[in-house]
Motif scaffolding. Structure first.
Motif, short mmCIF file in Angstrom:
data_model
loop_
_atom_site.label_atom_id
_atom_site.label_comp_id
_atom_site.label_asym_id
_atom_site.label_seq_id
_atom_site.Cartn_x
_atom_site.Cartn_y
_atom_site.Cartn_z
N GLY A 14 -27.44 -68.48 39.15
CA GLY A 14 -28.14 -68.81 37.83
C GLY A 14 -28.15 -70.28 37.73
N LYS A 15 -26.99 -71.24 38.07
CA LYS A 15 -27.16 -72.43 38.10
C LYS A 15 -28.17 -73.20 39.06
CE LYS A 15 -24.96 -76.55 36.41
NZ LYS A 15 -23.64 -76.86 36.78
N VAL A 16 -28.22 -72.65 40.26
CA VAL A 16 -29.05 -73.10 41.04
C VAL A 16 -30.58 -72.88 40.61
CG1 VAL A 16 -29.99 -72.66 43.60
CG2 VAL A 16 -27.51 -73.07 42.94
N ALA A 17 -30.94 -71.72 40.07
CA ALA A 17 -32.18 -71.30 39.67
C ALA A 17 -32.55 -72.06 38.44
CB ALA A 17 -32.53 -69.71 39.19
N PRO A 36 -24.16 -56.80 52.63
CA PRO A 36 -23.42 -56.27 51.47
C PRO A 36 -23.55 -57.42 50.09
CG PRO A 36 -22.14 -55.69 52.97
CD PRO A 36 -23.12 -56.58 53.72
N GLU A 37 -23.39 -58.61 50.18
CA GLU A 37 -23.54 -59.64 49.27
C GLU A 37 -25.06 -59.90 48.81
OE1 GLU A 37 -25.01 -62.57 50.56
OE2 GLU A 37 -24.78 -61.64 52.47
N ARG A 38 -26.17 -59.52 49.39
CA ARG A 38 -27.41 -60.12 49.40
C ARG A 38 -27.72 -59.64 48.08
NH1 ARG A 38 -29.36 -62.61 53.77
NH2 ARG A 38 -27.13 -62.73 54.04
N PRO A 39 -27.62 -58.71 47.36
CA PRO A 39 -28.27 -58.19 46.07
C PRO A 39 -28.31 -59.47 45.31
CG PRO A 39 -27.11 -56.49 46.75
CD PRO A 39 -26.53 -57.24 47.62
N CYS A 40 -27.09 -60.19 45.04
CA CYS A 40 -27.08 -61.39 44.07
C CYS A 40 -28.11 -62.45 44.42
CB CYS A 40 -25.81 -62.04 44.40
SG CYS A 40 -24.28 -61.04 43.74
N PHE A 41 -28.39 -62.70 45.71
CA PHE A 41 -29.47 -63.64 46.20
C PHE A 41 -30.78 -63.16 45.82
CE2 PHE A 41 -32.36 -64.89 49.76
CZ PHE A 41 -32.53 -66.26 49.12
N VAL A 42 -31.06 -61.83 46.00
CA VAL A 42 -32.26 -61.04 45.63
C VAL A 42 -32.58 -61.26 44.08
CG1 VAL A 42 -33.46 -58.86 45.59
CG2 VAL A 42 -32.41 -59.49 47.66
N ARG A 43 -31.55 -60.94 43.16
CA ARG A 43 -31.45 -61.18 41.94
C ARG A 43 -32.12 -62.73 41.61
NH1 ARG A 43 -27.41 -57.63 41.68
NH2 ARG A 43 -25.80 -59.12 41.76
N ALA A 44 -31.38 -63.79 42.29
CA ALA A 44 -31.94 -65.20 42.16
C ALA A 44 -33.33 -65.30 42.34
CB ALA A 44 -31.02 -66.08 42.94
N VAL A 45 -33.72 -64.85 43.54
CA VAL A 45 -35.21 -64.78 44.00
C VAL A 45 -36.00 -64.36 42.92
CG1 VAL A 45 -37.08 -64.19 45.80
CG2 VAL A 45 -34.82 -65.00 46.09
N ALA A 46 -35.75 -63.06 42.39
CA ALA A 46 -36.67 -62.36 41.38
C ALA A 46 -36.51 -63.31 40.08
CB ALA A 46 -35.99 -60.93 41.00
N GLN A 66 -29.09 -51.89 49.80
CA GLN A 66 -30.64 -51.29 49.69
C GLN A 66 -30.61 -50.63 48.54
OE1 GLN A 66 -32.47 -49.81 53.00
NE2 GLN A 66 -34.15 -48.89 51.96
N ARG A 67 -29.82 -49.55 48.23
CA ARG A 67 -29.88 -48.76 47.11
C ARG A 67 -29.96 -49.41 45.93
NH1 ARG A 67 -27.05 -45.51 50.69
NH2 ARG A 67 -24.87 -46.18 49.78
N GLU A 68 -28.79 -50.38 45.83
CA GLU A 68 -28.98 -51.23 44.50
C GLU A 68 -30.36 -52.09 44.40
OE1 GLU A 68 -26.43 -54.95 42.76
OE2 GLU A 68 -25.83 -54.04 44.41
N ILE A 69 -30.93 -52.57 45.28
CA ILE A 69 -31.85 -53.36 45.17
C ILE A 69 -33.26 -52.48 45.03
CG2 ILE A 69 -33.77 -54.79 46.42
CD1 ILE A 69 -31.35 -56.11 48.19
#
Length: 373
Positions: A14-17, A36-46, A66-69
């Motif tokens: 959030g700070k980076v975005a 496993p940690e990638r959903p946080c990055f995906v949310r940042a891209v979104a 994958q299911r989370e995303i």
């Protein structure tokens, strides 16, 4: 990932975005290792762009991630063939983001083959590409004239900690696979093909473990670097293969072609740092070789008088154990977000670019605030 870790990572992104808010509204497509940690990055891209689809690298997909995303973003099947045909590429992007300005976030040069055609024919606008890997960097740099800006983070100083630790994880996983068969690297001369950032890390760690290491690289500059660090340097690939009981492929391109495999020493283990489609020409292996399981994640390739073992089907061996490099991966991910902002400024000419030193410094400063305590 525990709840407090996820909260810290979301706060960091959030700070980076906020620091790198884009100059214009764009939509995006994200190629990524779905760890496993990638959903946080995906949310940042979104948060920084209208994320239209996530395209996970085929051999590195965590089902839970994958299911989370998929709850918020379409997850499409990725392959080299998907973007190899110009008409199919155009149809894909028209169906997902017709008429929109798009940013392509790549890992491995997947969009490179048809980028020029897409740029010319797409009903929207291709704002640019962000590339994460050396292999992908080379694919875009090899284009005659990239039609749009390509921001590469592959050679960034912020990627060096990740590259070093990936090398460490490759050695760990290779040894784990061998131990699963009651074997060890020690006593087996090792050949490291490619002495870039990953290959040099692998070579140094193997040497520190007491393994005899020889390096092969087609680049004479890298050969001198290997010699200066105390490694033996092979003059030719096939001669080096004949003496190696362990072969680590770390070029990001094709390390072993079909005609090279018969020269691999009997009983040698072969492992790679990236996908088999990029590192090994397995389809060029003579048809006389049979393939049989020889333990968990190990395949024996055998013909009359010759056999060798391939780890993880020729795909990145470290993904067998999560390929984790800890929080250092978030340095590069943040630089990718900074690259999105660069592309949306609209002042970059077509061609290859890098994130500026000042922006890298800001990324490093934010990262230190969250992960160095």
């Amino acid at each position: 990932m525990e709840t407090f870790e996820r909260a810290r990572l979301d706060a960091y992104f959030g700070k980076v975005a906020a620091r790198f808010a884009p100059g214009e509204a764009v939509t995006s497509f994200l190629v990524t290792h779905l760890l496993p940690e990638r959903p946080c990055f995906v949310r940042a891209v979104a948060a920084m762009s209208g994320l239209r689809a996530v395209l996970p690298k085929p051999k590195s997909i965590d089902g839970t991630a994958q299911r989370e995303i998929e709850k918020t973003v379409p997850v499409d099947v990725l392959s080299r063939e998907l973007f190899a045909d110009a008409d199919a590429t155009l149809d894909y992007f028209e169906s997902r983001a017709g008429g929109e300005p798009i940013v392509l976030l790549d890992v491995g040069g997947y969009f490179a083959p048809t980028l020029a055609s897409l740029y010319a024919r797409f009903s929207g606008r291709v704002v640019g590409v962000v590339e994460d890997t050396e292999n992908g960097h080379r694919r875009y740099a090899a284009l005659d004239k990239p039609p749009c800006p390509v921001v590469s983070v592959a050679r960034s100083p912020l990627k060096e900690p990740e590259d070093f630790l990936v090398g460490q994880s490759v050695v760990f996983s290779t040894e784990a696979v061998m131990r699963g068969r009651g074997d060890i690297p020690h006593g087996r001369p090792a050949l490291v093909i490619g002495f870039g950032k990953l290959g040099s890390s692998i070579a140094r760690l193997l040497h520190a473990k007491g393994v005899q290491v020889t390096v092969f690289d087609t680049d004479p500059v890298r050969r001198t670097q290997a010699l200066s660090q105390g490694f033996a340097v092979a003059r030719d690939r096939q001669g080096a293969l004949a003496g190696a009981g362990l072969v680590l492929c770390a070029t990001g391109a094709v390390s072993l072609r079909g005609e090279d495999f018969p020269h691999v020493r009997n009983g040698a283990y072969v492992a790679t740092v990236t996908s088999s489609e990029d590192e090994l020409e397995l389809n060029g292996l003579p048809d006389v070789y049979t393939r049989t399981a020889a333990g968990e994640h190990v395949t024996r390739y055998q013909t009359t008088g010759h056999y060798f073992y391939l780890a993880n089907g020729g795909n990145a061996v470290n993904f067998l154990h999560g390929a984790s490099v800890g929080p250092f991966i978030h340095l590069v991910q943040a630089e990718i977000l900074a690259a999105i902002r660069m592309l949306t400024r609209g002042d970059l000419a077509p061609g290859m670019h890098e994130v500026g030193a000042a922006d890298r410094g800001d990324v490093a400063g934010i990262w230190l605030d969250y992960f160095s305590r």
